[in-house]
Design an enzyme around this catalytic site. Structure first.
Site, mmCIF file in Angstrom:
data_model
loop_
_atom_site.group_PDB
_atom_site.id
_atom_site.type_symbol
_atom_site.label_atom_id
_atom_site.label_comp_id
_atom_site.label_asym_id
_atom_site.label_seq_id
_atom_site.Cartn_x
_atom_site.Cartn_y
_atom_site.Cartn_z
ATOM 1 C CG ASP A 1 0.679 -3.434 1.314
ATOM 2 O OD1 ASP A 1 -0.232 -4.280 1.366
ATOM 3 O OD2 ASP A 1 0.607 -2.308 1.821
ATOM 4 C CD GLN B 1 -4.150 1.434 5.018
ATOM 5 O OE1 GLN B 1 -3.533 0.447 5.397
ATOM 6 N NE2 GLN B 1 -5.243 1.329 4.276
ATOM 7 C CE LYS C 1 -4.352 -3.185 6.177
ATOM 8 N NZ LYS C 1 -3.840 -2.226 5.181
HETATM 9 N N1 GUN Z 1 -5.359 1.028 0.970
HETATM 10 C C1 GUN Z 1 -6.388 0.303 0.469
HETATM 11 N N2 GUN Z 1 -6.019 -0.994 0.340
HETATM 12 C C2 GUN Z 1 -4.745 -1.077 0.756
HETATM 13 C C3 GUN Z 1 -3.825 -2.164 0.864
HETATM 14 O O1 GUN Z 1 -4.095 -3.320 0.524
HETATM 15 N N3 GUN Z 1 -2.601 -1.855 1.354
HETATM 16 C C4 GUN Z 1 -2.274 -0.594 1.708
HETATM 17 N N4 GUN Z 1 -1.050 -0.377 2.161
HETATM 18 N N5 GUN Z 1 -3.095 0.436 1.626
HETATM 19 C C5 GUN Z 1 -4.324 0.176 1.155
#
Ligand code: GUN
Length: 281
Positions: A118, A95, A51
């Protein structure tokens, strides 16, 4: 059979994002994303690095708050509140998963709904269900964009979503319903998974179990979207669908890697840019 190439589409989306960022920068706005990662789960760290790199590639300012596994909930809340009030930050991403001693719901609800790139805040979840404009969780949004790119309209299709997580399955179900698909959603307590999957024109799987979906469970000519990312002992990356056999039976399929994964990151960038535009309104 046609492969739904998420990698190629993500490149197109990132090129468009770069153009958007040029315009934003000409107006004095540099989009900013803050990421919070807690503990040392290697997969989570890999995702966060991806990311961060994607942000850097297209010109989004990003900052990563790395915290130890034994951090207190109060300290996390304090960090999020600081970012809520930072006018250089347009998006805040926590995350997941968080360590067991942390109340994930409380943490996610602390993120300002206006910076919730998100789409996990209950306010934005509610708006998604109502079909209102909001931040939509990146993975299911990426799936919808991929379908659109290949002119696949979910309207009237029998869709089956396997996996009912808050991050993937539930928002996926709502997006498909809002697009007028008939949606069946399966989970760990589903009695007879095959009886659902074999009827689906559009089968979307996000569970995290290699080979969960085998050829006999898929309808001839189906569209198959594999959201799973599993690393085998050999190091090979595979999805939840037995790709070789299923791909010979369906009309469309996403590969792993190169399908939904790159789309998730592209949607995070889009959501951050969407949030940055709202500084002007
Ligand atoms: N952990 C696994 N997939 C995701 C996601 O799409 N966003 C976040 N913040 N954590 C994750």
């Amino acid at each position: 059979m046609q492969v739904l190439d998420g990698k190629a589409l993500s490149v197109k989306i990132k090129d468009k994002a770069k153009e958007d960022i040029k315009v934003l920068k000409s107006k004095g706005i540099t989009p900013g994303l803050a990421v919070v990662i807690i503990g040392d789960d290697p997969a989570s760290h890999t995702y966060v690095k991806m990311k961060e790199k994607a942000c850097e590639d297209i010109g989004i300012y990003s900052i990563v708050h790395k915290m130890p596994d034994d951090i207190s909930e109060e300290k996390i809340i304090e960090t999020i509140e600081m970012m809520n009030g930072n006018s250089n930050i347009d998006g805040i991403l926590i995350q997941l998963p968080l360590p067991k001693h942390i109340d994930t719901d409380r943490v996610l609800q602390t993120v300002s709904a206006q910076k919730d790139v998100d789409g996990f805040h209950p306010f934005n979840v509610g708006k998604l269900i109502l079909g209102l404009d909001t931040f939509i969780p990146c993975t299911p949004l990426g799936v919808m964009k991929l379908l659109e790119e290949y002119d696949i309209d979910p309207k009237g299709l029998d869709a089956c979503v396997v996996g009912a997580s808050n991050i993937v399955g539930k928002p996926m179900m709502n997006l498909l319903l809002n697009a007028f698909a008939t949606v069946d959603i399966c989970h760990i307590y589903t009695k007879d998974l095959k009886s659902h999957t074999e009827k689906a024109d559009l089968l979307i799987v996000g569970v995290g179990k290699p080979n969960l979906i085998t050829e006999d469970m898929v309808k001839e000519g189906a569209i198959v979207i594999d959201i799973g990312i599993n690393r085998l002992q050999s190091g090979k990356l595979v999805g939840d669908v037995a790709y070789e056999s299923v791909s010979s039976k369906c009309d469309f399929i996403t590969p792993v890697p190169g399908g939904v994964g790159p789309m998730t990151i592209a949607m995070l960038l889009e959501n951050t840019i969407k949030s940055a535009w709202s500084r002007l309104s």
